[in-house]
Write a protein that holds these residues in place. Structure first.
Motif, mmCIF file in Angstrom:
data_model
loop_
_atom_site.group_PDB
_atom_site.id
_atom_site.type_symbol
_atom_site.label_atom_id
_atom_site.label_comp_id
_atom_site.label_asym_id
_atom_site.label_seq_id
_atom_site.Cartn_x
_atom_site.Cartn_y
_atom_site.Cartn_z
ATOM 1 N N ARG A 278 75.842 18.706 3.158
ATOM 2 C CA ARG A 278 75.024 19.717 2.486
ATOM 3 C C ARG A 278 75.231 21.091 3.109
ATOM 4 N NH1 ARG A 278 70.241 16.182 3.097
ATOM 5 N NH2 ARG A 278 69.533 17.878 4.434
ATOM 6 N N LEU A 279 75.339 21.138 4.427
ATOM 7 C CA LEU A 279 75.565 22.402 5.115
ATOM 8 C C LEU A 279 76.939 22.973 4.762
ATOM 9 C CD1 LEU A 279 74.727 24.595 7.072
ATOM 10 C CD2 LEU A 279 75.540 23.142 8.943
ATOM 11 N N GLU A 280 77.961 22.126 4.763
ATOM 12 C CA GLU A 280 79.298 22.586 4.389
ATOM 13 C C GLU A 280 79.316 23.085 2.950
ATOM 14 O OE1 GLU A 280 81.989 19.391 5.157
ATOM 15 O OE2 GLU A 280 81.958 19.700 7.325
ATOM 16 N N ARG A 281 78.662 22.373 2.066
ATOM 17 C CA ARG A 281 78.599 22.793 0.668
ATOM 18 C C ARG A 281 77.879 24.135 0.539
ATOM 19 N NH1 ARG A 281 75.907 18.586 -2.122
ATOM 20 N NH2 ARG A 281 77.856 17.453 -2.000
ATOM 21 N N ALA A 282 76.781 24.298 1.264
ATOM 22 C CA ALA A 282 76.029 25.557 1.228
ATOM 23 C C ALA A 282 76.890 26.698 1.761
ATOM 24 C CB ALA A 282 74.742 25.428 2.039
ATOM 25 N N PHE A 283 77.629 26.455 2.821
ATOM 26 C CA PHE A 283 78.497 27.479 3.393
ATOM 27 C C PHE A 283 79.596 27.872 2.410
ATOM 28 C CE2 PHE A 283 82.406 28.575 5.662
ATOM 29 C CZ PHE A 283 81.984 29.697 6.354
ATOM 30 N N THR B 111 75.030 39.660 -6.771
ATOM 31 C CA THR B 111 74.193 39.944 -5.602
ATOM 32 C C THR B 111 73.076 38.919 -5.476
ATOM 33 O OG1 THR B 111 74.682 42.296 -5.791
ATOM 34 C CG2 THR B 111 72.755 41.694 -4.483
ATOM 35 N N VAL B 112 72.448 38.602 -6.582
ATOM 36 C CA VAL B 112 71.379 37.588 -6.574
ATOM 37 C C VAL B 112 71.950 36.246 -6.150
ATOM 38 C CG1 VAL B 112 69.794 36.275 -8.040
ATOM 39 C CG2 VAL B 112 69.923 38.771 -8.252
ATOM 40 N N ASP B 113 73.128 35.896 -6.662
ATOM 41 C CA ASP B 113 73.745 34.619 -6.315
ATOM 42 C C ASP B 113 74.069 34.546 -4.825
ATOM 43 O OD1 ASP B 113 74.688 32.057 -7.130
ATOM 44 O OD2 ASP B 113 76.744 32.799 -6.935
ATOM 45 N N VAL B 114 74.527 35.660 -4.240
ATOM 46 C CA VAL B 114 74.796 35.683 -2.797
ATOM 47 C C VAL B 114 73.501 35.429 -2.029
ATOM 48 C CG1 VAL B 114 75.370 37.204 -0.861
ATOM 49 C CG2 VAL B 114 76.863 37.093 -2.834
ATOM 50 N N ASN B 115 72.426 36.063 -2.450
ATOM 51 C CA ASN B 115 71.153 35.882 -1.751
ATOM 52 C C ASN B 115 70.645 34.446 -1.873
ATOM 53 O OD1 ASN B 115 71.007 38.534 -0.839
ATOM 54 N ND2 ASN B 115 69.973 39.231 -2.687
ATOM 55 N N VAL B 116 70.816 33.859 -3.041
ATOM 56 C CA VAL B 116 70.363 32.472 -3.243
ATOM 57 C C VAL B 116 71.188 31.510 -2.398
ATOM 58 C CG1 VAL B 116 70.245 30.596 -4.943
ATOM 59 C CG2 VAL B 116 69.357 32.862 -5.514
ATOM 60 N N THR B 117 72.511 31.677 -2.413
ATOM 61 C CA THR B 117 73.346 30.761 -1.633
ATOM 62 C C THR B 117 73.134 30.960 -0.133
ATOM 63 O OG1 THR B 117 75.248 32.264 -1.764
ATOM 64 C CG2 THR B 117 75.103 30.513 -3.427
ATOM 65 N N LEU C 250 70.282 25.127 7.749
ATOM 66 C CA LEU C 250 70.351 25.390 9.189
ATOM 67 C C LEU C 250 68.982 25.352 9.852
ATOM 68 C CD1 LEU C 250 72.923 28.305 9.236
ATOM 69 C CD2 LEU C 250 73.242 26.018 10.176
ATOM 70 N N LEU C 251 67.978 25.863 9.159
ATOM 71 C CA LEU C 251 66.625 25.936 9.705
ATOM 72 C C LEU C 251 65.676 25.127 8.822
ATOM 73 C CD1 LEU C 251 66.534 29.780 10.328
ATOM 74 C CD2 LEU C 251 66.822 28.014 12.061
ATOM 75 N N PRO C 252 65.599 23.827 9.053
ATOM 76 C CA PRO C 252 64.704 23.019 8.211
ATOM 77 C C PRO C 252 63.258 23.493 8.335
ATOM 78 C CG PRO C 252 66.114 21.641 9.581
ATOM 79 C CD PRO C 252 66.292 23.046 10.042
ATOM 80 N N MET C 253 62.591 23.517 7.208
ATOM 81 C CA MET C 253 61.194 23.950 7.158
ATOM 82 C C MET C 253 60.289 22.796 7.572
ATOM 83 S SD MET C 253 61.505 27.043 6.286
ATOM 84 C CE MET C 253 59.882 27.571 5.872
ATOM 85 N N PRO C 254 59.170 23.094 8.246
ATOM 86 C CA PRO C 254 58.237 22.026 8.636
ATOM 87 C C PRO C 254 57.559 21.433 7.394
ATOM 88 C CG PRO C 254 57.336 24.180 9.162
ATOM 89 C CD PRO C 254 58.728 24.402 8.689
ATOM 90 N N LYS C 255 57.174 20.194 7.495
ATOM 91 C CA LYS C 255 56.517 19.529 6.366
ATOM 92 C C LYS C 255 55.123 20.103 6.128
ATOM 93 C CE LYS C 255 59.225 15.416 6.331
ATOM 94 N NZ LYS C 255 60.284 15.965 5.532
ATOM 95 N N ASN C 256 54.446 20.456 7.217
ATOM 96 C CA ASN C 256 53.115 21.050 7.104
ATOM 97 C C ASN C 256 53.266 22.568 6.970
ATOM 98 O OD1 ASN C 256 50.518 21.979 7.365
ATOM 99 N ND2 ASN C 256 50.067 20.829 9.237
#
Length: 102
Positions: free
Chosen positions: A4-9, A68-74, A82-88
């Motif tokens: 997933r990280l490689e795909r996102a990159f 530009t929007v697509d760059v920001n989304v990707t 890279l920075l997983p969000m906490p569940k809470n």
């Protein structure tokens, strides 16, 4: 996780390339519009030509906006990997990266 990280990159890299292309297209469209406007002012071009180059410029600007929007989304998707969000939602977001090597 790694896939997933490689795909996102790679998606972010592709988006950046599209943005560079869109920026170049805007520059070319601006120059074409400027040239057509000068020709129109000199009486060497008509309103249809001027309108068509103006439409091309607007379309190039819209494509740059979408790129530009697509760059920001990707980029956000890559950061999410890279920075997983906490569940809470009340827990703080950890901003320091920790790499785990197997």
């Amino acid at each position: 996780m790694r896939l997933r990280l490689e795909r996102a990159f790679l998606n972010n890299e592709a988006s950046l390339a599209k943005l560079v292309s869109a920026r170049r297209a805007v520059g070319a469209s601006k120059e074409a519009f400027r040239y057509t406007r000068l020709r129109y002012q000199a009486g060497l071009s008509n309103e249809v030509d001027l309108s068509m180059t103006q439409e091309q410029l607007v379309n190039a600007l819209v494509r740059r906006l979408f790129a530009t929007v697509d760059v920001n989304v990707t980029y956000a998707r890559m950061l999410r990997e890279l920075l997983p969000m906490p569940k809470n939602p009340n827990d703080p977001v950890l901003t320091q990266l920790t790499l785990h090597f197997p």
